[in-house]
Design a protein around this motif. Structure first.
Motif, PDB file in Angstrom:
ATOM      1  N   LEU A  99      16.630   7.071  18.251  1.00 37.75           N
ATOM      2  CA  LEU A  99      16.113   6.593  17.363  1.00 37.75           C
ATOM      3  C   LEU A  99      16.545   7.251  16.016  1.00 37.75           C
ATOM      4  O   LEU A  99      15.956   8.334  15.844  1.00 37.75           O
ATOM      5  CB  LEU A  99      14.507   6.077  17.576  1.00 37.75           C
ATOM      6  N   ILE A 100      17.024   6.147  15.172  1.00 35.20           N
ATOM      7  CA  ILE A 100      17.448   7.176  13.787  1.00 35.20           C
ATOM      8  C   ILE A 100      16.535   6.195  12.641  1.00 35.20           C
ATOM      9  O   ILE A 100      16.615   5.019  12.493  1.00 35.20           O
ATOM     10  CB  ILE A 100      18.805   6.654  13.565  1.00 35.20           C
ATOM     11  N   GLU A 101      15.387   7.055  12.304  1.00 35.22           N
ATOM     12  CA  GLU A 101      14.573   6.450  11.400  1.00 35.22           C
ATOM     13  C   GLU A 101      14.626   7.446  10.015  1.00 35.22           C
ATOM     14  O   GLU A 101      14.656   8.601  10.148  1.00 35.22           O
ATOM     15  CB  GLU A 101      13.379   6.190  11.968  1.00 35.22           C
ATOM     16  N   ILE A 102      14.754   6.749   8.644  1.00 38.24           N
ATOM     17  CA  ILE A 102      14.789   7.491   7.630  1.00 38.24           C
ATOM     18  C   ILE A 102      13.462   7.952   6.908  1.00 38.24           C
ATOM     19  O   ILE A 102      13.321   8.986   6.391  1.00 38.24           O
ATOM     20  CB  ILE A 102      15.572   6.748   6.395  1.00 38.24           C
ATOM     21  N   ASP A 103      12.313   7.318   7.485  1.00 41.03           N
ATOM     22  CA  ASP A 103      11.041   7.374   6.900  1.00 41.03           C
ATOM     23  C   ASP A 103      10.301   7.984   8.038  1.00 41.03           C
ATOM     24  O   ASP A 103       9.621   7.372   9.070  1.00 41.03           O
ATOM     25  CB  ASP A 103      10.226   6.345   6.508  1.00 41.03           C
ATOM     26  N   GLU A 104       9.862   9.408   8.179  1.00 41.82           N
ATOM     27  CA  GLU A 104       9.254  10.028   9.092  1.00 41.82           C
ATOM     28  C   GLU A 104       7.806   9.449   9.091  1.00 41.82           C
ATOM     29  O   GLU A 104       7.030   9.542  10.124  1.00 41.82           O
ATOM     30  CB  GLU A 104       9.266  11.476   8.892  1.00 41.82           C
ATOM     31  N   GLU A 105       7.431   9.273   7.685  1.00 38.92           N
ATOM     32  CA  GLU A 105       6.007   8.608   7.716  1.00 38.92           C
ATOM     33  C   GLU A 105       5.608   7.538   8.511  1.00 38.92           C
ATOM     34  O   GLU A 105       4.494   7.183   9.064  1.00 38.92           O
ATOM     35  CB  GLU A 105       5.621   8.366   6.268  1.00 38.92           C
ATOM     36  N   VAL A 106       6.721   6.712   8.804  1.00 41.35           N
ATOM     37  CA  VAL A 106       6.585   5.256   9.494  1.00 41.35           C
ATOM     38  C   VAL A 106       6.235   5.897  11.156  1.00 41.35           C
ATOM     39  O   VAL A 106       5.405   5.177  11.707  1.00 41.35           O
ATOM     40  CB  VAL A 106       7.673   4.271   9.446  1.00 41.35           C
ATOM     41  N   ILE A 107       7.013   6.554  11.498  1.00 41.10           N
ATOM     42  CA  ILE A 107       6.985   7.269  12.839  1.00 41.10           C
ATOM     43  C   ILE A 107       5.413   7.879  13.121  1.00 41.10           C
ATOM     44  O   ILE A 107       4.704   7.675  13.837  1.00 41.10           O
ATOM     45  CB  ILE A 107       7.781   8.367  13.299  1.00 41.10           C
ATOM     46  N   LEU A 108       5.176   8.671  12.066  1.00 43.53           N
ATOM     47  CA  LEU A 108       3.804   9.499  12.179  1.00 43.53           C
ATOM     48  C   LEU A 108       2.526   8.298  12.274  1.00 43.53           C
ATOM     49  O   LEU A 108       1.669   8.519  13.123  1.00 43.53           O
ATOM     50  CB  LEU A 108       3.694  10.378  11.221  1.00 43.53           C
ATOM     51  N   ALA A 109       2.771   7.498  11.593  1.00 44.25           N
ATOM     52  CA  ALA A 109       1.752   6.271  11.400  1.00 44.25           C
ATOM     53  C   ALA A 109       1.654   5.532  12.831  1.00 44.25           C
ATOM     54  O   ALA A 109       0.396   5.161  13.246  1.00 44.25           O
ATOM     55  CB  ALA A 109       1.856   5.403  10.286  1.00 44.25           C
ATOM     56  N   ALA A 110       2.869   5.243  13.182  1.00 50.65           N
ATOM     57  CA  ALA A 110       2.985   4.558  14.447  1.00 50.65           C
ATOM     58  C   ALA A 110       2.017   5.297  15.682  1.00 50.65           C
ATOM     59  O   ALA A 110       1.276   4.814  16.386  1.00 50.65           O
ATOM     60  CB  ALA A 110       4.449   4.001  15.105  1.00 50.65           C
TER      61      ALA A 110
END
Length: 233
Positions: A99-110
């Motif tokens: 999974l390639i995601e530029i915004d780590e904050e989105v992952i942490l929030a999820a």
């Protein structure tokens, strides 16, 4: 909470409670609870996913790959920081899912606020989380069985490139990153976003073949959403 549509209208959602509201390095991130749809994630005020109907979206992204390829050992998900598509992908037991995601904050929030969407997907030993730009990731040499495009089709807010140039570049890189006969699946915006639908029907055949479009009603989006799957040329 208001979510703006690219098709000439906006949808307003009743907020039971605001769970998170913050400006990340890349975008405004909000997570709310709603009586009908449960927890909902918004990026720059645009609805991304809702707990109660996430399965409609996630199934539409992953199921076509299974139907057309039966199984895949390696898959890359471009975007998808809420983890829903990753979770659905892992259900089909690939050897590795990136999974390639530029915004780590989105992952942490999820992970903290939306386990109903992502489950334990981010912690799976078969999942590899790459923090970075998906377009740059595809510059490297890859040999995937499948790639899932869960990025925006309206990149104007995230890049200085013209929309057409951005899509040409990333579709070309997706093609080069797939094995012979590899598959791609993608979200293609609202069926009423005629500009995008016309553009994709012009662009996709340049890079892929056997293109199949599917329209799915997403209740929380309040409209039909178009998905496409295809085989690399």
């Amino acid at each position: 909470m208001t979510s703006f549509s690219g098709t000439g209208f906006e949808v307003k959602y009743y907020i039971d409670k605001v769970l998170l509201s913050k400006q990340t390095a890349y975008q405004q991130l909000d997570i709310i609870t709603n009586k009908n749809f449960g927890r909902m994630m918004f990026l720059d005020k645009d609805l991304q996913i809702s707990e109660r109907d996430a399965h409609h979206y996630n199934n539409a992204m992953v199921t076509p790959l299974i139907e057309r390829q039966n199984a895949f050992s390696s898959v890359a998900i471009l975007g998808g920081g809420d983890g829903g598509v990753l979770r659905e992908t892992l259900r089909h037991k690939p050897e590795k899912a990136y999974l390639i995601e530029i915004d780590e904050e989105v992952i942490l929030a999820a992970k903290e606020y939306m386990p109903g969407v992502c489950g334990k997907a981010f912690d799976s030993r078969k999942a590899s989380i790459v923090l970075g730009d998906a377009n740059e990731f595809l510059e490297q040499k890859h040999d995937f069985d499948a790639i899932i495009y869960d990025l925006t089709m309206h990149p104007e807010s995230i890049t200085d490139m013209e929309r057409m140039d951005f899509l040409k570049q990333i579709f070309s890189r997706i093609r080069k990153s797939l094995k012979s006969g590899g598959m791609v699946s993608m979200q293609c915006c609202s069926e009423f976003d005629m500009e995008t639908q016309t553009l994709l029907k012009k662009l996709l055949p340049r890079y892929f073949r056997h293109i199949v479009y599917k329209t799915v009603f997403i209740p929380s989006f309040c409209e039909n959403w178009v998905f496409a799957s295809a085989e690399v040329r």
